[in-house]
Structure formats: C-alpha cells, structure tokens
Design a protein around this motif. Structure first.
Motif, mmCIF file in Angstrom:
data_model
loop_
_atom_site.group_PDB
_atom_site.id
_atom_site.type_symbol
_atom_site.label_atom_id
_atom_site.label_comp_id
_atom_site.label_asym_id
_atom_site.label_seq_id
_atom_site.Cartn_x
_atom_site.Cartn_y
_atom_site.Cartn_z
ATOM 1 N N UNK A 67 0.800 -1.223 0.000
ATOM 2 C CA UNK A 67 0.000 0.000 0.000
ATOM 3 C C UNK A 67 0.835 1.276 0.000
ATOM 4 N N UNK A 68 2.163 1.147 -0.236
ATOM 5 C CA UNK A 68 3.077 2.294 -0.294
ATOM 6 C C UNK A 68 3.075 3.102 0.994
ATOM 7 N N UNK A 69 2.822 2.461 2.127
ATOM 8 C CA UNK A 69 2.839 3.159 3.399
ATOM 9 C C UNK A 69 4.200 3.006 4.063
ATOM 10 N N UNK A 70 4.551 3.996 4.880
ATOM 11 C CA UNK A 70 5.801 3.953 5.621
ATOM 12 C C UNK A 70 5.690 2.934 6.752
ATOM 13 N N UNK A 91 6.722 -7.987 1.332
ATOM 14 C CA UNK A 91 7.521 -7.314 0.313
ATOM 15 C C UNK A 91 7.632 -5.831 0.650
ATOM 16 N N UNK A 92 8.858 -5.319 0.560
ATOM 17 C CA UNK A 92 9.135 -3.926 0.922
ATOM 18 C C UNK A 92 10.023 -3.287 -0.154
ATOM 19 N N UNK A 93 10.229 -1.975 -0.006
ATOM 20 C CA UNK A 93 11.298 -1.304 -0.741
ATOM 21 C C UNK A 93 11.919 -0.273 0.199
ATOM 22 N N UNK A 94 13.189 0.068 -0.061
ATOM 23 C CA UNK A 94 13.943 0.978 0.794
ATOM 24 C C UNK A 94 14.176 2.294 0.079
ATOM 25 N N UNK A 339 -0.096 6.952 -4.492
ATOM 26 C CA UNK A 339 0.813 5.869 -4.850
ATOM 27 C C UNK A 339 2.185 6.245 -4.335
ATOM 28 N N UNK A 340 3.172 5.454 -4.665
ATOM 29 C CA UNK A 340 4.525 5.768 -4.232
ATOM 30 C C UNK A 340 5.003 7.086 -4.823
ATOM 31 N N UNK A 341 4.442 7.512 -5.930
ATOM 32 C CA UNK A 341 4.907 8.717 -6.605
ATOM 33 C C UNK A 341 3.961 9.896 -6.468
#
Length: 833
Positions: A67-70, A91-94, A339-341
């Motif tokens: 969900x693109x949340x911190x 699943x994550x991204x940094x 979204x993330x952007x």
C-alpha cells in the motif's frame, strides 16, 4: 465586479520524498521504530559512490509494497551501517538518502518467513547538485539559525521561546522589524512579501498585521528571510520575502498539543493542534484564539506658518483610547498518498478577525500668539470585522526526489471586510464640560469590501546532468475587488442622517500571468544559477459613475547567483534580482478618506508600478561555536512610489493636510547587513544583527521638495542562557536610529524583552514567563512638514506587560517531519523534537 475566469489545469506527474522516523540520539546506536511484532530484519551500509567512504549522516526508510505506506526507518551508524529489526514477512522497498547526495530507492526487498533476513550490502549514493532556492545547501546550523546562499532560516522556538504570536516572533528575527501598527519591514523597507508555507499571504496591510498578531507563536516552526529571491519566486516586494513556515510534524498515529497564555495587559491566547498519520493519510489541524486589548495615548500637534515662517495658528490634539484585536484562526492540511509517486494535498485556512478602536481626542485651537480660540472633543468608535477563507488543492508526482518532479496547485481565497466608524464632535465649555447649548456634529463611515482571488500554478524540476538542474513553470493569478464606502452626516445632531458626496464605490480587476525558467549549474567549488521570469499584467480600476483607469504592462525579471565555497566553513556569493511593487487599492483610490478632520488620505489611480534592481554580496563563515554573515547590498528603484504631503489643501470645504502618492524619479539605497550567532556549549547561545544603509531619492528635479538623502541604522541582540536542562533565560534588545524621510523624520525606536522558560518533568509541558518592554521605551513618533505647516504625531501603546504561557504536547516520541512543498530538501529529518 467583473468576474474573469483565469485557471490553469495541468496534468501532473511527480513523486514524494520519503519522510522518515525520528530517532533517539541519546542512545548509543540509532534505534528504529518497530511497527509490529516480527523477527525479520534488513542489514546494509551506506557509502559514498565516488570513494566508497561511509556516509554517517544517511537515513534509511522502509516502505510496504502492498500500500506504499511507511513502515519504519533508521539513521545509520557513524560507520555507515544500519540494521532494521522487527519486520513481518512481506515485500518492501527501501529509500536511502543523505544531505548532499541524490536519494536512492532499492526495490524488491523481501522478508521470507518469520525470521527472514535481507542484505542490502553496500548502498552507494552519488553526490547531488546544490539546491540554491532551498535549505539543502551545505550550511552550519548554529544557535537556531540555518545559513544558506539565498536565505537565512531561524527556528521560532530559539529566537523567541516565550512569544505569544507571530508578530512577537518576527520582532526577534534579525533584519526584520515590526512597528507599533504591526507592519513588517525588512532592512527598514516595508515593501516586503510575507509568505505562509511558501505561498503569498492572502491578506495585506492592516489585515495582515492583525492576522499575524492572532497567529499563535507555538504554531510557527521557523522564519525564512530571503532578501534576493530567484526568478522562480514571485517578484513582488522590493526588499524580498519573509516566509513563515508553520509546523506540520505529526507522530505515527495521533499527536497534538495545546497552549494557554495570558498577560497583565488584557492579552489572551488559546490554541491547539492535532496530527494524525496512518498509511497513506497525514492530517494536521490547528486552531487558535487571540484577544489583544491595548490602550493608546498620543498627540497630533500642528503649527501653520506664514511669511518668514511666522506662526499663524496652533492645533493641539491629545489622544487617549483603546484598541482591540482578536479572532479565530483554523488551519487544516490533509495529505493523501495515491501511490509511491503521487501525493494529493488539501489545505484550508479560515480566519475570523475583529478589531475595535475607541478613542477620545481633545482639541485646542489657538492663534499665532497662543490665545485660545476654541476647545472641543472628538470621539471615534470603530468596529472592523473580516472573514477570510483560503483553500488550496495541490498534486505532486516525484519520479526522483529533487531531481525529477512535477507539481500543480489551484488556490482560491475570499476575503469579506466590513468596517463601521462613528465620529462625534462635541464643543467644550470653559470649565471643560460639554456645553449644553452646543450642537454636536456626527458622521458615520461604512466600508464594505469583498475580494476574490484565484491562483493556478505548475512547476517542473529536472536534473539534466549530475550538477545541472532545470526548473520551469507557470503561474496565473486573478483578483477581483468590490469596495463600497458610504459617508453619512448629521450636522445638527438631530438623528437625520444625510448621504455625503464623499461616498463612493470602486472595482478593481487585476490579472498577472507569468512563466519562468531557472538553471542551476555546479562547476568545481562554484555553484551558478541564472533565471528569467516573464510577466504580463493588466488591471482595470473603475469608479462608480466615473471613468475607468485601465493599465497593462509586460515585465522581465532576471536573476543570477554565483556561490563559491572557499572551504567547508566559508562561502562567498553575489546575487542579482529584479523586483516589482504594484500599487495597492488604497494607493489608487482618489476619494478622500479622513483620518481626522485635519488629515486626509487621497490615492492616485494613475500610479505605475515601481521596479527595483538589487545586487547583494555575501560572505558567510561557520565555526564550531557559531557563524558570521556579512551582506553588502545595493538597490536601484525607478518610478519609486512615495508619499506626497500637501499642507495647504482644501477638501470638502475644510483646510486640511492631504497625503497622496506619486511616482517619483528614482531611489538608490545601499548598505550592509551583518548577522552573527554564537553557541558556548550547551549553556549559552545568541544572535546579533546590525545593518546600516543610505537612501537617496530623486523627485524628478533638482528643486523637488520630496527628494531625500539619509542614513539610518539598526541593531539587535538576542541571548539564551540554559541554567539547567529544564530552565532557560532569554533577553533581546532592538534599536532603530532616527530616520529621515521625504518631508519628515521618524524618531528612534527601542524594544526589550526578557523571558524565562521551564520544562516540567516528563518533557511534555513547558511554562514560560515573559516581560515585554520593561523599560517602557516602545513608541512611535514622526515629524513632517514644509514652509506652510509642521506636524508632530506620536503614539504610545501599552506594550509593557508580563505574559504567562503554558504549553503541553502529547503523542509518541518518534515523529515524521513532513517537508513543505517549497522546501527543497532531498533528505528526511531525524531527531527529537
């Protein structure tokens, strides 16, 4: 009103920078926030992409791909390494960032199983071009100040820890002055633009002064002083920009605070704020109530002169009264991460302000030998109400923070002002009592003004090469004003009111369209910036039953900045910008407005805007214990707008002094601004500022009576002593030397503030005690005149008072600092609040 729809709908493509969790630096290793029970962890190290040296100032944030949340984050250790624990499977991204480096995103980070591990290895960051218009440049933060090539930023809690409102904070900011009427000036010049969170304040003049007095100080994060803005910024304001940044910090979850303040001079403040952040939603709301009552005493003495300056007549006026200013202020901001952007932002400001002015003026009329001819009183009862609603809808897409962004904004505000003033003239007998047989004169002035403003803006940022940056955009602004002014008179005091020929109506339609481009280029130790802004403006000032005064013009506003880094602690710069000041409605309105029976204000509907070319040099050096900044400057203004005083005029059958406006030839001013800060360990910190400038105005001919040639200076000191971890003492002093103006002279001005602040156990609450103007030196005095008349005006406000303030905050310790759109900072901010 002639509504003209001006709007710009821009398709937006941009992404958001990564906010991050604050850490507690009191512990040995950085501690990250644990979002939920989990045994997964992420390890790695952040290094310089050119030399592989560790970057100890980097920050790492973890985001959910679902969900693109911190989720959580950490500050790296001094050796560049980081370890983030407590993650659930998923699943994550940094996002990895550091001051002076381009942010980097690491995709496809997976935690497999309850105790999954992920190794990010060495994460290299590349050095980024310096962002001249923001606060991300290499600079030293000392004693609550941040020095950047184009601006200085002062933390509100450091410069004025016990302030009650925004005006109190501004009074303690170097290079900024606030007069007795609340008008703000920069380096002695009132032609300055005040912004709120990077956007021009929707109020002007007396309305803006009233708003700043009721904006609680605890809602301010910092004040930015921008004396020479680039072409990206609006060119309004000859002296530059003062940007007030409101707090937008919230916890993960719910946080907030409250403030209660009162003083011995009938001034009261109550405010509160609540913040909420969860997943893609960030909400911040603040409310403030202010009530300020001040007594005013003063004089307004006039001397009429004949041949060889022989006294013909004296008028002595003693004034006593009360002024109140109060109201309610609501700010609300809602950010939603699509979204993330993509981020959608809604901002709402609602301000309800009221002011009163109740005064009694005792007049004595004397002949040239000071023989009493007449004595009478004049009373004034004025009530002003204003309602402002300001709404902004913004959309931003960030493909790469500070390197590839596009943002759009649509802003609408509506201001409704009503002002009713009742004036009485009461003859007074020999014994000082109103004569029963005398006929009082009465007059009522009613002002009803409605202003609409619509602004549309689109901004695009793109890194063309590693140290080459392009910024471009468009801004369109339309303003419509309907103003009705009715004057009713009752010359016999019988209650039969008659409409006066001084009643009038006016309309103002104004449009400004602008496009800009700014290029920043780094070359070794140099950072260069060049910009150009092109504007087309049109206004139509029309009077009911009279002619219209249309005026259109095209303007170019170039800007340039060259910054050279001598070493890590020393930087030199030279900057240039072109600015404009458009005449306001009051300056254009030709109908007479009586301040009192002998002083009349008359506008000039044919005024042209004035243009200023400003050049500023700068040398700034930072030490471990402080910083010093020296900024010589020069300004050249053409078509300068100035007061014109006619002491021998007749309006509505009265012999009066009229004050009007005229475009003079040119004005030149030059001077030096010196600001320094000092920090002696944890015990003491302070500011000191000094500026001196010379102003020369040419009236258009060698014999012009409105020419001037004057030098003035001002100084300010501010010191804070931390007597313990919980208690701090602060003292500040400001002095402005006498200042000559066209046809007159302002007297000197001085102000002192003393305060003590104590943090209660638990670090949740603070109590402050402040004494303002303890030596009773704050007053306003101006002397003006010519060969026909001299006039002395003096006002003294009850600024001496004792203020008691209680503040309380609640919420979790880790915080997310939401970066305002206008602050160019590619890195998140970590640290306790």
């Amino acid at each position: 009103m002639k509504p003209i729809v001006v709007g710009v709908l821009a398709v937006s493509i941009a992404a958001s920078g990564a906010p991050a969790l604050a850490q507690n630096p009191a512990q040995g290793a950085p501690r990250q926030q644990v979002p939920a029970a989990g045994g997964g962890e992420i390890r790695g190290a952040v290094v310089d992409g050119e030399g592989s040296a560790p970057i100890g100032s980097a920050a790492v944030s973890v985001w959910s791909r679902a969900d693109s949340s911190l989720v959580t984050g950490a500050v790296v250790r001094p050796d560049g390494s980081f370890r983030i624990e407590g993650l659930r499977p998923g699943s994550y991204y940094l996002k990895v960032s550091a001051p002076g480096y381009a942010a980097r995103t690491i995709e496809d980070v997976a935690i497999a199983g309850p105790s999954g591990r992920f190794s990010a290895g060495n994460v290299p960051l590349t050095r980024s071009a310096m962002v001249l218009e923001g606060l991300t440049v290499t600079g030293e933060r000392s004693a609550g100040a941040t020095i950047a090539p184009d601006r200085n930023a002062y933390q509100a809690k450091d410069v004025a820890p016990a302030a009650g409102n925004a005006s109190d904070v501004l009074q303690n900011v170097p290079s900024v002055e606030v007069d007795a009427d609340g008008k703000v000036s920069l380096r002695g010049n009132e032609n300055v633009v005040v912004q709120i969170n990077g956007r021009p304040a929707p109020l002007r003049g007396a309305q803006l002064a009233g708003y700043l007095r009721q904006l609680p100080a605890n809602l301010l994060e910092r004040v930015e002083v921008v004396p020479n803005p680039s072409a990206k910024d609006d060119p309004e304001g000859m002296a530059g920009i003062i940007n007030i940044v409101l707090k937008q910090n919230v916890d993960l979850g719910l946080s907030g605070g409250m403030t209660l303040a009162g003083s011995t001079s009938d001034r009261y403040v109550a405010s509160g704020n609540v913040g909420y952040q969860s997943g893609p939603v960030t909400l911040f709301t603040s409310y403030g109530f202010n009530s300020d009552r001040r007594s005013v005493v003063g004089i307004n003495d006039r001397l009429r002169l004949g041949a060889e300056r022989t006294p013909l007549a004296f008028t002595e006026q003693d004034i006593a009264g009360d002024e109140t200013n109060g109201g309610h202020n609501l700010n609300a901001t809602l950010d939603y991460r699509l979204s993330r952007q993509d981020v959608l932002t809604n901002s709402l400001l609602v301000n309800r302000r009221n002011a009163t002015d109740e005064s009694l003026s005792a007049y004595s009329e004397l002949n040239g030998t000071r023989l009493l001819l007449d004595r009478y009183d004049r009373t004034r009862d004025s009530q002003n109400d204003n309602l402002l609603v300001d709404y902004t809808l913004a959309f931003k897409r960030t493909l790469e923070p500070q390197r590839h962004e596009l943002s759009t904004e649509l802003r609408f505000n509506r201001s409704d002002e009503e002002d009713r003033t009742l004036l009485w003239r009461l003859p007074v007998g020999e014994a000082g009592l109103a004569a029963a047989q005398a006929t009082p004169e009465a007059e009522t002035n009613v002002l009803d003004a409605l202003t609409y403003q619509l602004t549309a803006q689109a901004d695009y940022t793109r890194m063309l090469r590693e140290r080459t940056k392009l910024e471009t955009g468009y801004k369109g602004n339309a303003r419509w004003l309907d103003r009705g002014y009715e004057v009713l008179t009752d010359p016999l005091g019988t209650g039969d009111w008659e409409s006066s020929d001084r009643s009038n109506e006016l309309e103002l339609d104004e449009q400004v369209h602008a496009a800009y481009g700014v290029v920043s280029q780094g070359a070794g130790k140099f950072d260069l910036q060049a910009g150009l802004r092109a504007e087309y403006a049109r206004r139509d000032f029309s009077l009911a039953g009279a002619e219209s005064y249309p005026h259109s013009y095209t303007s170019l506003f170039p800007s340039a900045l060259v910054s050279y880094k001598l070493n890590d602690a020393t930087q030199a710069k030279v900057s240039y910008s072109r600015r404009i000041r458009r005449p306001g409605t009051q300056e254009l309105n030709p109908f007479p407005v009586f301040f009192d029976p002998q002083n009349v204000f008359l506008g000039n509907p044919e005024l042209n805007p004035e243009y200023t070319d400003a050049i500023e040099l700068g040398l700034q050096r930072s030490w471990r214990m402080g910083s010093l900044q020296v900024s010589p400057f020069y300004r050249h203004t053409s078509d300068v707008i100035r007061f014109i005083i006619d002491t021998d005029d007749v309006v509505a059958g009265r012999e009066v002094t009229t004050i009007s406006f005229k475009n003079l030839d040119t004005s030149d001013s030059w001077g030096t601004d010196v600001n320094g800060s000092l920090r002696l360990g944890p015990m003491f910190s302070g500011f000191a500022g000094f500026n001196v400038y010379k102003m020369v105005t040419e009236g258009g001919s060698a014999e012009s009576a409105v020419s001037s040639d004057a030098v003035t200076w001002s100084g300010r000191v501010n010191g804070t002593l931390n007597v313990s971890k919980q208690t701090a003492l602060q003292a500040s002093y400001f002095y402005r030397a006498p200042m000559a103006i066209e046809g007159g002279r302002f007297a000197s001005m001085a102000m002192t503030n003393l305060s003590v602040r104590h943090r209660l156990p638990g670090d949740k609450a603070t109590v402050s005690l402040r004494v303002s103007d303890p030596f009773d030196t704050m007053r306003f005095r101006v002397e003006a005149g010519d060969d026909n008349l001299t006039q002395v005006t003096e006002r003294k406000f009850n600024s001496r008072a004792v203020h008691l303030t209680f503040q309380y905050n609640f919420g979790k310790a880790p915080k997310i600092r939401q970066r305002p759109q206008e602050q160019a900072d590619s890195s998140p901010s970590f640290g306790p609040q």
